[in-house]
Design an enzyme around this catalytic site. Structure first.
Site, mmCIF file in Angstrom:
data_model
loop_
_atom_site.group_PDB
_atom_site.id
_atom_site.type_symbol
_atom_site.label_atom_id
_atom_site.label_comp_id
_atom_site.label_asym_id
_atom_site.label_seq_id
_atom_site.Cartn_x
_atom_site.Cartn_y
_atom_site.Cartn_z
ATOM 1 N N ASP A 270 -12.385 4.411 -0.188
ATOM 2 C CA ASP A 270 -12.291 2.967 -0.026
ATOM 3 C C ASP A 270 -12.437 2.540 1.437
ATOM 4 O OD1 ASP A 270 -11.407 0.243 -1.081
ATOM 5 O OD2 ASP A 270 -9.834 0.623 0.391
ATOM 6 N N GLU A 306 -17.292 3.249 0.085
ATOM 7 C CA GLU A 306 -17.476 1.819 0.243
ATOM 8 C C GLU A 306 -17.454 1.574 1.735
ATOM 9 O OE1 GLU A 306 -15.228 -2.352 -0.936
ATOM 10 O OE2 GLU A 306 -14.097 -0.630 -0.205
#
Length: 637
Positions: A270, A306
């Site tokens: 993330d 990401e």
């Protein structure tokens, strides 16, 4: 007090936490400023752990799996173990000892050993809202349905322990402990085993850029776990400051743990742009995470990131100063698609036009911003991606963030015509990126997905104000007075419940039609050799109007020209072309185009659409997609 530095006594020799050993349970804790550390068992009594050089405490105690414990530090506490494998009553309560080797796996014959990104179809889901029960075991029953649809890889939103009775999972505090309300650690293993048995791989979303506000006890063990200043989301790990080697090891062991002890087939990292590492240790933390995660596997795994800054170097091998990841989420693709579907070009969508050229470029080159000026951030955005295959960019029309970043958590399908949504979905699933569904999208769920996190009091109110401030960037929302009274409150249980998928929704006629539509598209993607190739060099495109474009999938060998395909996408009104000086529309020599598939088939809920090639030119129906194949021409020379 003077800083105690780790010595050459290698912290990699032991794993953090409590693990079964030959003569009991071995405990390993890092608390560099502590003088004494004791393990307190819920059965009674406390047991000191010997202190070793570097601030490590290690010892074996007469305990067993299932026993619960806490840790007393210089008489303070006792605290839950930051490396606890299970928190059965939440992050503030007792830690439970877990024997990872006790589970009887049955997936060895089914698990994919040589997993690669090309050819995969991802599916993102949140365990708590994927089913009405919101548990690992309940999720299992949906796996055969998803596999039959054509999904190949599940991507699970974070499941580590966090405070409260519901949440997205991105504010985890016990990174080694699966969230207790979803089930036990063995329930999670059972779910992964079940996925493998039906032919699905399964990837876990992990968060190493910050920890949550409720139940975070790491600072009680060492002041060096976090750096200053904190990230925009919370306490940020110290990967490059004083005493940061043990901190790095703690997080790296977590990545290894999910692969080794739970048989996950990969990880999604993330917000990697927020992993702060100046390079003082010689290798960026993301590179170390990837290297050690792969080493912990007995097979090939998938690693995604990401990265809002779209740093393609993350996808390069370490030998070329990269991080060695396989793929990266492609926000550019989503932003262009969202603008075209909804007509909303505001906030962080302002730099995307949603026109035909953007879709041609995305199909050929992956990311749209590869270093150009980005007016929303008033700075260049992205890095070159031209040398990488488009399949390494993960594309999506929906994900958890993008749905929630609307006023009411509304999905894009509800913000456009059904025809336009089908046409966009055809482009998405037949172009060269690696597609990712969001749960419920496969049948057109209209259930919202809003931000929810069970934090009461000032934390909860702060979360609500933060959401209102973030959404205030959108002009259409900014004009609403007292926005906090309109938004779903993150701490309201009804916000969480409203997002739960309901199985009965799949039996509605429109849902059945959309499932058939996606099933056929995924079969085409899987079985048609031109589409399945996902080769950058075999795809080209041409703009026919601001609304309409074509993608040509071709083979240079004349013997294979019958494999040529032409994907025609029109997001606008009927387009009639009499003068068409565009060579990509011409079929191969001795061939003619025939209709292989179209998005307006009656079985999909469409209204039909005629074959676009006519004797007097091309007539391309409004808001429709067509896949054409080259076949021998019926005309003689």
């Amino acid at each position: 007090m003077a800083i105690v530095r780790p010595s050459s006594h290698d912290q990699m020799l032991a794993r953090f936490g409590a693990l079964p050993a030959i003569d009991g349970i071995g405990f390993f804790v890092w608390a560099p400023e502590a003088r004494e550390l004791q393990i307190v068992l819920d059965t009674g009594g406390s047991h000191p752990l010997p202190r070793e050089e570097g601030g490590y405490f290690r010892g074996t105690l007469p305990a067993r799996a299932g026993d619960r414990y806490k840790i007393l530090i210089d008489g303070k506490g006792p605290f839950p173990d930051p490396a606890s494998r299970y928190q059965p009553e939440g992050p503030h309560s007792w830690s439970e000892i877990v024997d990872a080797n006790a589970f009887n796996w049955s997936d060895q014959e089914k698990i994919t050993k040589n997993l690669e990104l090309k050819g995969q179809i991802l599916y993102e889901l949140h365990i708590g809202t994927f089913t009405e029960e919101g548990t690992y075991r309940a999720a299992e029953r949906e796996f055969p349905r998803l596999q039959e649809l054509g999904i190949t890889v599940l991507e699970i939103m974070p499941i580590n322990e966090f405070g409260g009775s519901f949440g997205w999972g991105y504010d985890g505090v016990n990174l080694f402990a699966p969230y207790h309300l979803y089930g036990t650690p063995d329930d999670l293993r059972h779910m992964i085993d079940a996925a493998h048995r039906v032919g699905l791989s399964i990837v876990l979303d992990v968060v190493y850029n910050h920890l949550g506000p409720d139940g975070n006890y790491l600072a009680q063990f060492s002041p060096y776990y976090f750096s200053e200043p904190p990230s925009e989301w919370g306490d940020a790990p110290n990967f490059d400051g004083e005493n940061s080697k043990p901190v790095r090891e703690f997080f790296v062991q977590n990545a290894e743990y999910w692969i080794r002890d739970y048989h996950f087939d990969g990880l999604r990292f993330d917000a990697t742009q927020s992993l702060v590492d100046s390079g003082v240790h010689g290798e960026h933390i993301l590179t170390t995470l990837a290297r050690r995660a792969r080493a912990a596997a007995d097979r090939q795994i998938l690693l995604f990131s990401e990265c809002e800054r779209q740093q393609s170097q993350q996808l390069m091998p370490p030998a070329n100063d990269g991080c060695g990841l396989d793929g990266m989420w492609n926000d550019d693709f989503h932003h262009s698609a969202f603008v075209r579907l909804t007509g909303k070009r505001e906030g962080y969508y302002a730099d995307h036009l949603g026109n035909a050229q953007e879709f041609v470029s995305a199909a050929k080159w992956g990311f749209l911003f590869q270093g150009q000026y980005y007016s929303w951030q008033k700075a260049p955005r992205g890095t070159p991606f031209l040398h990488l295959e488009p399949s390494r960019a993960v594309t999506f029309l929906e994900n958890h963030d993008q749905i929630a970043n609307t006023l009411f958590g509304t999905r894009p399908r509800a913000q456009c015509s059904a025809r336009r949504y089908r046409a966009m979905s055809a482009y998405w699933l037949l172009s060269s990126g690696t597609p990712m569904f969001f749960m419920g999208q496969e049948y057109g769920s209209t259930r919202p997905f809003v931000y929810f996190f069970d934090q009461q009091g000032e934390i909860g109110e702060s979360l609500l104000r933060g959401r209102a401030k973030f959404l205030g960037q959108f002009e259409s929302i900014r004009s609403i007075r007292n926005l906090t009274s309109v938004l779903a409150h993150p701490a309201d249980p009804n916000s969480f419940k409203s997002c739960k998928l309901i199985a009965a929704d799949r039996s509605q006629q429109e849902a059945i039609q959309l499932q058939r539509f996606f099933h056929d598209l995924l079969r085409l993607r899987r079985e048609d050799p031109a589409i399945a190739a996902q080769r950058k060099e075999s795809v080209d495109g041409a703009v026919l109007s601001e609304d309409c474009f074509v993608l040509r999938f071709f083979f240079t060998d004349p013997a294979e020209c019958e494999l040529d395909r032409l994907l025609v996408i029109n997001f606008g009104p009927l387009l009639e072309l009499t003068h068409i000086p565009e060579p990509l529309l011409a079929p191969p020599l001795g061939k003619q185009w025939t209709l292989l598939w179209n998005s307006e088939h009656l079985e999909y809920g469409g209204t039909s659409a005629g074959f676009p090639v006519a004797s007097d030119g091309w007539h391309i129906a409004a808001e429709a997609a067509f896949l054409l194949a080259a076949v021998p021409s019926s005309r003689s020379l």
